[in-house]
Design a protein around this motif. Structure first.
Motif, PDB file in Angstrom:
ATOM      1  N   SER A   1      10.146 -14.274  -0.339  1.00 42.02           N
ATOM      2  CA  SER A   1      10.312 -15.389  -0.141  1.00 42.02           C
ATOM      3  C   SER A   1      12.411 -15.301   0.355  1.00 42.02           C
ATOM      4  CB  SER A   1      11.071 -15.741  -1.573  1.00 42.02           C
ATOM      5  OG  SER A   1      10.956 -17.101  -1.589  1.00 42.02           O
ATOM      6  N   ASP A   2      12.626 -15.649   1.772  1.00 47.82           N
ATOM      7  CA  ASP A   2      14.067 -15.914   1.931  1.00 47.82           C
ATOM      8  C   ASP A   2      14.476 -14.543   1.673  1.00 47.82           C
ATOM      9  OD1 ASP A   2      14.024 -18.623   1.324  1.00 47.82           O
ATOM     10  OD2 ASP A   2      14.885 -18.575  -0.394  1.00 47.82           O
ATOM     11  N   ASN A   3      15.180 -13.925   1.181  1.00 48.72           N
ATOM     12  CA  ASN A   3      15.594 -12.412   1.977  1.00 48.72           C
ATOM     13  C   ASN A   3      15.091 -11.731   0.436  1.00 48.72           C
ATOM     14  OD1 ASN A   3      16.206 -12.648   4.404  1.00 48.72           O
ATOM     15  ND2 ASN A   3      17.994 -12.109   3.888  1.00 48.72           N
ATOM     16  N   VAL A   4      14.537 -12.014  -0.107  1.00 45.87           N
ATOM     17  CA  VAL A   4      14.040 -11.420  -1.726  1.00 45.87           C
ATOM     18  C   VAL A   4      12.717 -11.016  -1.846  1.00 45.87           C
ATOM     19  CG1 VAL A   4      13.926 -11.634  -4.400  1.00 45.87           C
ATOM     20  CG2 VAL A   4      15.749 -12.576  -3.276  1.00 45.87           C
ATOM     21  N   VAL A   5      12.992  -9.203  -1.869  1.00 45.76           N
ATOM     22  CA  VAL A   5      11.459  -8.670  -2.297  1.00 45.76           C
ATOM     23  C   VAL A   5      11.040  -8.631  -3.527  1.00 45.76           C
ATOM     24  CG1 VAL A   5      10.167  -6.992  -1.154  1.00 45.76           C
ATOM     25  CG2 VAL A   5      11.711  -7.875   0.100  1.00 45.76           C
ATOM     26  N   THR A   6       9.634  -9.299  -4.022  1.00 44.96           N
ATOM     27  CA  THR A   6       9.659  -8.925  -5.551  1.00 44.96           C
ATOM     28  C   THR A   6       8.372  -7.931  -5.160  1.00 44.96           C
ATOM     29  OG1 THR A   6      10.142 -11.690  -5.835  1.00 44.96           O
ATOM     30  CG2 THR A   6       8.886 -10.565  -7.346  1.00 44.96           C
ATOM     31  N   VAL A   7       8.412  -7.196  -6.399  1.00 44.20           N
ATOM     32  CA  VAL A   7       7.799  -6.209  -6.679  1.00 44.20           C
ATOM     33  C   VAL A   7       7.199  -6.425  -8.136  1.00 44.20           C
ATOM     34  CG1 VAL A   7       6.817  -3.786  -6.699  1.00 44.20           C
ATOM     35  CG2 VAL A   7       8.324  -4.651  -4.757  1.00 44.20           C
ATOM     36  N   GLU A   8       5.831  -6.404  -8.105  1.00 48.01           N
ATOM     37  CA  GLU A   8       5.300  -6.463  -9.527  1.00 48.01           C
ATOM     38  C   GLU A   8       4.222  -5.985  -9.431  1.00 48.01           C
ATOM     39  OE1 GLU A   8       3.910 -10.629 -12.714  1.00 48.01           O
ATOM     40  OE2 GLU A   8       4.188 -10.929 -10.694  1.00 48.01           O
ATOM     41  N   GLY A   9       4.463  -5.771 -11.037  1.00 50.48           N
ATOM     42  CA  GLY A   9       2.877  -4.413 -11.529  1.00 50.48           C
ATOM     43  C   GLY A   9       2.989  -4.810 -12.424  1.00 50.48           C
ATOM     44  N   LYS A  10       0.751  -5.273 -13.371  1.00 54.06           N
ATOM     45  CA  LYS A  10       0.572  -5.575 -14.178  1.00 54.06           C
ATOM     46  C   LYS A  10      -1.009  -4.925 -14.557  1.00 54.06           C
ATOM     47  CE  LYS A  10      -0.126  -9.829 -17.086  1.00 54.06           C
ATOM     48  NZ  LYS A  10       0.296 -10.738 -17.284  1.00 54.06           N
ATOM     49  N   HIS A  11      -0.686  -4.611 -15.770  1.00 56.04           N
ATOM     50  CA  HIS A  11      -2.275  -4.220 -16.561  1.00 56.04           C
ATOM     51  C   HIS A  11      -2.654  -4.809 -17.841  1.00 56.04           C
ATOM     52  CE1 HIS A  11      -1.876  -0.371 -17.442  1.00 56.04           C
ATOM     53  NE2 HIS A  11      -0.996  -0.018 -16.962  1.00 56.04           N
ATOM     54  N   GLU A  12      -3.728  -5.143 -17.619  1.00 56.54           N
ATOM     55  CA  GLU A  12      -3.959  -5.433 -19.603  1.00 56.54           C
ATOM     56  C   GLU A  12      -4.167  -4.147 -19.958  1.00 56.54           C
ATOM     57  OE1 GLU A  12      -3.594  -8.355 -20.028  1.00 56.54           O
ATOM     58  OE2 GLU A  12      -3.069  -8.926 -17.969  1.00 56.54           O
TER      59      GLU A  12
ATOM     60  N   PHE B   1       5.848  -5.310 -15.242  1.00 62.47           N
ATOM     61  CA  PHE B   1       7.124  -5.017 -14.440  1.00 62.47           C
ATOM     62  C   PHE B   1       7.780  -6.248 -13.397  1.00 62.47           C
ATOM     63  CE2 PHE B   1       5.993  -2.637 -10.570  1.00 62.47           C
ATOM     64  CZ  PHE B   1       6.473  -2.029 -10.185  1.00 62.47           C
ATOM     65  N   VAL B   2       8.921  -6.524 -13.148  1.00 63.94           N
ATOM     66  CA  VAL B   2       9.182  -7.898 -12.190  1.00 63.94           C
ATOM     67  C   VAL B   2       9.992  -6.370 -11.328  1.00 63.94           C
ATOM     68  CG1 VAL B   2       9.724  -9.497 -10.856  1.00 63.94           C
ATOM     69  CG2 VAL B   2       7.915  -9.190 -12.776  1.00 63.94           C
ATOM     70  N   ARG B   3      10.370  -6.201 -10.143  1.00 66.89           N
ATOM     71  CA  ARG B   3      11.562  -5.932  -9.277  1.00 66.89           C
ATOM     72  C   ARG B   3      11.988  -6.668  -8.445  1.00 66.89           C
ATOM     73  NH1 ARG B   3      14.640  -1.987 -10.640  1.00 66.89           N
ATOM     74  NH2 ARG B   3      12.910  -0.293 -11.921  1.00 66.89           N
ATOM     75  N   LYS B   4      13.487  -6.944  -7.934  1.00 70.75           N
ATOM     76  CA  LYS B   4      13.617  -7.684  -6.987  1.00 70.75           C
ATOM     77  C   LYS B   4      15.028  -6.953  -6.387  1.00 70.75           C
ATOM     78  CE  LYS B   4      11.816 -12.331  -9.429  1.00 70.75           C
ATOM     79  NZ  LYS B   4      12.557 -13.793  -9.574  1.00 70.75           N
ATOM     80  N   PHE B   5      14.954  -7.603  -5.664  1.00 78.43           N
ATOM     81  CA  PHE B   5      16.360  -7.064  -4.192  1.00 78.43           C
ATOM     82  C   PHE B   5      16.367  -7.831  -3.207  1.00 78.43           C
ATOM     83  CE2 PHE B   5      12.281  -4.244  -3.490  1.00 78.43           C
ATOM     84  CZ  PHE B   5      12.420  -4.086  -2.230  1.00 78.43           C
TER      85      PHE B   5
ATOM     86  N   SER C   1       1.310   5.346  -1.658  1.00 77.81           N
ATOM     87  CA  SER C   1       0.540   6.828  -1.360  1.00 77.81           C
ATOM     88  C   SER C   1      -0.586   7.244  -2.471  1.00 77.81           C
ATOM     89  CB  SER C   1       2.399   7.633  -1.138  1.00 77.81           C
ATOM     90  OG  SER C   1       2.988   8.063  -2.325  1.00 77.81           O
ATOM     91  N   PRO C   2      -0.931   8.692  -2.008  1.00 78.94           N
ATOM     92  CA  PRO C   2      -2.098   8.730  -3.184  1.00 78.94           C
ATOM     93  C   PRO C   2      -1.362   9.303  -4.642  1.00 78.94           C
ATOM     94  CG  PRO C   2      -2.717  10.082  -0.467  1.00 78.94           C
ATOM     95  CD  PRO C   2      -0.776   8.832  -1.188  1.00 78.94           C
ATOM     96  N   ASP C   3      -0.018   9.626  -4.734  1.00 82.14           N
ATOM     97  CA  ASP C   3       0.554  10.518  -5.773  1.00 82.14           C
ATOM     98  C   ASP C   3       0.876   8.593  -6.179  1.00 82.14           C
ATOM     99  OD1 ASP C   3       2.509  10.213  -3.606  1.00 82.14           O
ATOM    100  OD2 ASP C   3       3.843  11.660  -4.226  1.00 82.14           O
ATOM    101  N   GLY C   4       0.559   7.477  -5.927  1.00 80.48           N
ATOM    102  CA  GLY C   4       1.239   6.474  -6.858  1.00 80.48           C
ATOM    103  C   GLY C   4       3.004   5.954  -5.947  1.00 80.48           C
ATOM    104  N   ILE C   5       3.497   5.560  -5.184  1.00 83.99           N
ATOM    105  CA  ILE C   5       4.717   6.075  -4.277  1.00 83.99           C
ATOM    106  C   ILE C   5       4.935   4.723  -3.399  1.00 83.99           C
ATOM    107  CG2 ILE C   5       6.916   6.639  -3.564  1.00 83.99           C
ATOM    108  CD1 ILE C   5       6.364   8.128  -6.487  1.00 83.99           C
ATOM    109  N   LEU C   6       5.275   3.535  -4.142  1.00 85.86           N
ATOM    110  CA  LEU C   6       5.242   2.554  -3.337  1.00 85.86           C
ATOM    111  C   LEU C   6       6.315   2.509  -2.053  1.00 85.86           C
ATOM    112  CD1 LEU C   6       3.707  -0.036  -2.399  1.00 85.86           C
ATOM    113  CD2 LEU C   6       5.329  -1.134  -3.963  1.00 85.86           C
ATOM    114  N   SER C   7       6.392   2.254  -1.080  1.00 93.37           N
ATOM    115  CA  SER C   7       7.766   1.969   0.001  1.00 93.37           C
ATOM    116  C   SER C   7       7.435   0.875   0.572  1.00 93.37           C
ATOM    117  CB  SER C   7       7.248   3.322   0.814  1.00 93.37           C
ATOM    118  OG  SER C   7       7.562   4.793   0.630  1.00 93.37           O
ATOM    119  N   ILE C   8       8.288   0.223   1.151  1.00 99.22           N
ATOM    120  CA  ILE C   8       8.493  -0.942   1.476  1.00 99.22           C
ATOM    121  C   ILE C   8       9.582  -1.302   2.448  1.00 99.22           C
ATOM    122  CG2 ILE C   8       9.269  -3.442   1.618  1.00 99.22           C
ATOM    123  CD1 ILE C   8       8.350  -3.160  -1.886  1.00 99.22           C
TER     124      ILE C   8
END
Length: 142
Positions: free
Chosen positions: A60-71, A84-88, A104-111
């Motif tokens: 949104s605008d120039n802010v990227v928000t990554v959110e991860g949640k599991h019960e 967690f919520v990470r914004k940059f 990636s298969p080892d769990g690394i998210l790349s943006i």
């Protein structure tokens, strides 16, 4: 509590509250990194504890928000739930419309976001030919 003649009474009383594992727990965070190159911006984070369907990436605008949640999930120590919520802020000069995220298969998210290629602001100046040599032209100006 142990006693040592070099350690003062004040230090011994403070040592009762010293918990070395607290620092390790406090530093445990979803690790992330950001790189700015000539061609693109890239942010990476370790999300190995999350399934792809538990992760959302929004811009949104120039802010990227990554959110991860599991019960709550059962593990060998009991139940655990994570959120967690990470914004940059995406730096200027990058194309938001071409923003991509990969897991990636080892769990690394790349943006990644490529840089916007800006055409140089300039113009071509036409060259005109004259019939007089340069030396004659300079002599006539004096």
């Amino acid at each position: 509590m142990f006693y040592h003649p070099i350690i003062s009474q004040e230090m011994r009383s403070l040592m009762r509250y010293w918990r070395p594992w607290r620092q390790l727990i406090a530093n445990h965070d979803v690790e992330s990194s950001m790189r700015f190159g000539k061609e693109k911006f890239q942010a990476s984070m370790d999300l190995q504890h999350f399934k792809p369907e538990d992760i959302t990436v929004q811009v949104s605008d120039n802010v990227v928000t990554v959110e991860g949640k599991h019960e709550e999930q059962q593990d060998k120590y009991g139940c655990v739930s994570r959120h967690f919520v990470r914004k940059f802020v995406l730096p200027e000069g990058h194309d938001l419309n071409k923003l991509e995220s990969t897991l990636s298969p080892d769990g690394i998210l790349s943006i990644t976001a490529p840089r916007i290629v800006q055409e140089e602001q300039g113009r071509t100046i036409p060259i005109t030919r004259t019939e007089k040599p340069h030396a004659e032209d300079e002599a006539s100006k004096k």
